[in-house]
Design a protein around this motif. Sequence first.
Motif, PDB file in Angstrom:
ATOM      1  N   SER A 194      -5.648  -9.285  -2.509  1.00 13.59           N
ATOM      2  CA  SER A 194      -5.457 -10.635  -3.033  1.00 13.59           C
ATOM      3  C   SER A 194      -4.167 -10.683  -3.861  1.00 13.59           C
ATOM      4  CB  SER A 194      -6.640 -11.045  -3.908  1.00 13.59           C
ATOM      5  OG  SER A 194      -7.833 -11.017  -3.171  1.00 13.59           O
ATOM      6  N   PRO A 195      -3.510 -11.839  -3.909  1.00 14.64           N
ATOM      7  CA  PRO A 195      -2.324 -11.957  -4.765  1.00 14.64           C
ATOM      8  C   PRO A 195      -2.660 -11.604  -6.215  1.00 14.64           C
ATOM      9  CG  PRO A 195      -2.504 -13.854  -3.320  1.00 14.64           C
ATOM     10  CD  PRO A 195      -3.789 -13.082  -3.167  1.00 14.64           C
ATOM     11  N   CYS A 196      -1.748 -10.927  -6.892  1.00  8.54           N
ATOM     12  CA  CYS A 196      -2.033 -10.485  -8.259  1.00  8.54           C
ATOM     13  C   CYS A 196      -0.850 -10.806  -9.177  1.00  8.54           C
ATOM     14  CB  CYS A 196      -2.344  -8.993  -8.285  1.00  8.54           C
ATOM     15  SG  CYS A 196      -3.117  -8.450  -9.828  1.00  8.54           S
ATOM     16  N   PRO A 197      -0.672 -12.099  -9.516  1.00  7.23           N
ATOM     17  CA  PRO A 197       0.419 -12.459 -10.422  1.00  7.23           C
ATOM     18  C   PRO A 197       0.277 -11.840 -11.806  1.00  7.23           C
ATOM     19  CG  PRO A 197      -1.047 -14.330 -10.042  1.00  7.23           C
ATOM     20  CD  PRO A 197      -1.442 -13.279  -9.074  1.00  7.23           C
ATOM     21  N   ASP A 198      -0.974 -11.582 -12.236  1.00  7.06           N
ATOM     22  CA  ASP A 198      -1.163 -10.966 -13.554  1.00  7.06           C
ATOM     23  C   ASP A 198      -0.566  -9.550 -13.598  1.00  7.06           C
ATOM     24  OD1 ASP A 198      -2.385 -13.195 -14.494  1.00  7.06           O
ATOM     25  OD2 ASP A 198      -4.430 -12.407 -14.432  1.00  7.06           O
TER      26      ASP A 198
END
Length: 586
Positions: free
Chosen positions: A194-198
């Motif tokens: 999953s995308p993980c901008p954090d």
Amino acid sequence: MDTVDKIIRGEEIEQSSSQASFYPPADQPRLTWKETFTTRRGWYGEYDYAALCMPRIPFIGSSKSVSSPFFGPNDEIPIMVALLMGIQHFLAVIGGVITPTVIISGSGAGYLNLDESTRQYLTSASLILSGIMSLIQIIRVRIPKTRYYIGSGLLQITGVAFSNIPAASAMITTMYDNGTCQKELQPDGTYIYSPCPDAYGAVLGTSIVCALLSILISFLPPKVMKRIFPKSVTGVVLTVIGASLIVSGMKNWAGGSSPCIDRPDSGIFALCPTIYAPNAQKWGSPAYIGLGASVFITIIIVEIVGSIFLKNTSVVIGLLVGCAIAGGVGMFDGSGIADAPAITFLWVKTFKLSVYGPGIIPFLFVYVDYIVECLGDLTAACDVSKLPVEGDEFNTRCQGGLLADGLSGIFSGLGTSMGVVTFTQNNGVIAVTRCASRKAGVICAVLLILCGVFGKIAAAFLAIPSSVMGGMTVFLFSSVATSGIRILGLLSWSRRDRIVVAGSLALALGVALVPDFFSYLLPTVENVALQGFYDAISTVLSTGYIMAGIGSILLNLVLPEDAADPEDIKLKEKTPASSIQHGMVV
């Protein structure tokens, strides 16, 4: 780059007779502002523009040495020459500036898996910040009421450092493994990440804190800096960083770093980068290998037959050839360009900044590498700019350049870009064009900012197939390893040097080649704080260049000095002082 080496060694540079240029004679008065914009001399001078673009035919042509005029950092320069040289520097760095961001924001294990619009923004941000930080390095300002400066006052272009990639990838991998970022196991055995901008916010925050190291080091006396970073340490670290980056480049060359690398028989990753990509192929297919090879071979061909201008843009030409072939066989996906915003700027997208404990040690070593590169770049830049490479003036340029690099680490993180530092490519451009004018650097910096502001340009870079980028990045990453090898070549190679290099490389390359070697050393516990400590240790042990740095520093400190060998003394006496000032010079 051979020309840079010759300049640093103090050797005479041979040039083609067609390379001669002239502007202006020493006895001519400087032009006024009005004359600069209204006279032929102000616009064109007498520069030999044909020589800049004349291709070289192998085994044919004269190599007669010619005395060619030189444009120093503050010399008067025709407008057209400044524009051409600014474009030349821009084309020489543009591929390297965007590469780390494109890689780390992409898909697969160890990457952020961000959506396309976020990746486009990050590419734009890296271009904008590279331009802004370049202006700071070029302009140079004195801190009021002190003897310290911010900036080097040289034609030094900055960009996102390749050294960010291994440290950021190690952090991101740990965050996916410990559940901070989400991944889902598929029936075919692959993971969907999953995308993980954090995680990107953690990379930025950790980098900002570690940037304080560069700022502190910039205020140390020059002798102390040289003592902290001997050639045996810097050479080993750069060599291992280059080797680890080449692994990433080769994966992209074969089709990408997404789960398609495992070649599953079904699912969306049965083809690379996914089954939905235009004309997608299996990872490692002849189509991908050939596409990457077209870029790599084009770069080599341009180096053989290209003119001065073309040689300094060989990476861009290689990308254009690769993109043309990819478009011809239907692999180029231009849908993202149409969807990209026409205009963008910093902070259009933001990320939650945090400091990730296990990432502090890796990023401290990243900033050690920044310091090494900056000192080497500034030494080479002073050489090719015909400025002193020792003394008070040189020391203040090193201090100002290091301080600007440290501040760039903070400001780039706050501006949503990974660490921005001085680039080495520009020194080679200065050497072959004999133009060190800061005006050309300002033009290059402005072009970088404009490319970042126009969002569709960033989207065009992201549309480039992974195999095309891989063919380019393998060449660029190999240059990093080559720089490390060159530094090691400056050692006297006493028994002590051999032990330092061999001992540190043994662990560093061992970890790089067998990444799971320390994976099962530490237990998994429920205590969050203790597990975080274990994660930090695991990150250090699994990162090759950190092991290289720790090993070489410790061995350099504990091993006793050898008795002076007469042969080593003779070798040292023959080595020009300017070639051993600092580590990385090309």
